[in-house]
Scaffold this motif. Structure first.
Motif, PDB file in Angstrom:
ATOM      1  N   GLY A  41       0.821  -1.200   0.000  1.00 43.09           N
ATOM      2  CA  GLY A  41       0.000   0.000   0.000  1.00 43.09           C
ATOM      3  C   GLY A  41       0.848   1.239   0.000  1.00 43.09           C
ATOM      4  O   GLY A  41       2.018   1.212   0.378  1.00 43.09           O
ATOM      5  N   GLU A  42       0.243   2.319  -0.456  1.00 37.93           N
ATOM      6  CA  GLU A  42       0.963   3.587  -0.502  1.00 37.93           C
ATOM      7  C   GLU A  42       0.766   4.379   0.787  1.00 37.93           C
ATOM      8  O   GLU A  42       1.700   4.940   1.311  1.00 37.93           O
ATOM      9  CB  GLU A  42       0.508   4.382  -1.725  1.00 37.93           C
ATOM     10  CG  GLU A  42       0.885   3.679  -3.010  1.00 37.93           C
ATOM     11  CD  GLU A  42       0.266   4.281  -4.236  1.00 37.93           C
ATOM     12  OE1 GLU A  42       1.015   4.568  -5.179  1.00 37.93           O
ATOM     13  OE2 GLU A  42      -0.966   4.477  -4.244  1.00 37.93           O
ATOM     14  N   CYS A  84       3.420   0.109  -3.508  1.00 42.77           N
ATOM     15  CA  CYS A  84       2.576   0.214  -4.694  1.00 42.77           C
ATOM     16  C   CYS A  84       1.126   0.081  -4.257  1.00 42.77           C
ATOM     17  O   CYS A  84       0.850  -0.319  -3.126  1.00 42.77           O
ATOM     18  CB  CYS A  84       2.931  -0.837  -5.741  1.00 42.77           C
ATOM     19  SG  CYS A  84       2.516  -2.529  -5.295  1.00 42.77           S
ATOM     20  N   SER A  85       0.213   0.399  -5.145  1.00 41.22           N
ATOM     21  CA  SER A  85      -1.192   0.294  -4.776  1.00 41.22           C
ATOM     22  C   SER A  85      -1.568  -1.175  -4.596  1.00 41.22           C
ATOM     23  O   SER A  85      -0.969  -2.067  -5.202  1.00 41.22           O
ATOM     24  CB  SER A  85      -2.079   0.946  -5.836  1.00 41.22           C
ATOM     25  OG  SER A  85      -2.136   0.140  -6.984  1.00 41.22           O
ATOM     26  N   GLU A  86      -2.550  -1.389  -3.766  1.00 42.78           N
ATOM     27  CA  GLU A  86      -3.020  -2.746  -3.490  1.00 42.78           C
ATOM     28  C   GLU A  86      -3.522  -3.423  -4.767  1.00 42.78           C
ATOM     29  O   GLU A  86      -3.270  -4.607  -4.993  1.00 42.78           O
ATOM     30  CB  GLU A  86      -4.125  -2.669  -2.451  1.00 42.78           C
ATOM     31  CG  GLU A  86      -4.575  -3.978  -1.907  1.00 42.78           C
ATOM     32  CD  GLU A  86      -5.653  -3.803  -0.855  1.00 42.78           C
ATOM     33  OE1 GLU A  86      -6.608  -4.590  -0.891  1.00 42.78           O
ATOM     34  OE2 GLU A  86      -5.538  -2.892  -0.017  1.00 42.78           O
ATOM     35  N   ASP A  87      -4.206  -2.670  -5.622  1.00 48.32           N
ATOM     36  CA  ASP A  87      -4.737  -3.228  -6.870  1.00 48.32           C
ATOM     37  C   ASP A  87      -3.627  -3.704  -7.795  1.00 48.32           C
ATOM     38  O   ASP A  87      -3.719  -4.769  -8.401  1.00 48.32           O
ATOM     39  CB  ASP A  87      -5.603  -2.202  -7.600  1.00 48.32           C
ATOM     40  CG  ASP A  87      -6.894  -1.899  -6.856  1.00 48.32           C
ATOM     41  OD1 ASP A  87      -7.340  -2.754  -6.068  1.00 48.32           O
ATOM     42  OD2 ASP A  87      -7.453  -0.808  -7.081  1.00 48.32           O
TER      43      ASP A  87
END
Length: 99
Positions: A41-42, A84-87
């Motif tokens: 996560g960011e 990085c983003s979770e997606d």
């Protein structure tokens, strides 16, 4: 294949350093053999448990390198942290068969 070995060794060193920074906690005991915990996560971090086979993937190794540059080896949550983003992470990990 020999070309990839230094990156695999580097990825294992990152994982070993990360795991050696924390003590055994109840959260770390629920990880099955052959898997490891990773925080993604960011802003807000979410914990994932993924297969160690992910360490041999060049794309994941690049994420580890970026994490090393941004966070270093002292992770406040006691595990690897990927910036990085979770997606993006779930998409990549699913394509690589990490779950």
């Amino acid at each position: 294949m020999a070309i990839r070995m230094p990156r695999i060794i580097q990825a294992r060193k990152i994982l070993n350093r990360s795991l050696s920074n924390g003590s055994t906690t109840p959260a770390s005991m629920d990880i099955p053999k052959g898997y490891f915990a990773i925080y993604v996560g960011e802003q807000e971090k979410k914990r994932f448990v993924v297969s160690v086979s992910l360490l041999s993937e060049p794309t994941f190794q690049e994420l580890l390198h970026q994490a090393e540059e941004e966070f270093g080896y002292n992770h406040p949550m006691g595990g690897l942290t990927i910036p990085c983003s979770e997606d993006v992470f779930t998409d990549l990990a699913s394509r690589l068969g990490a779950f």
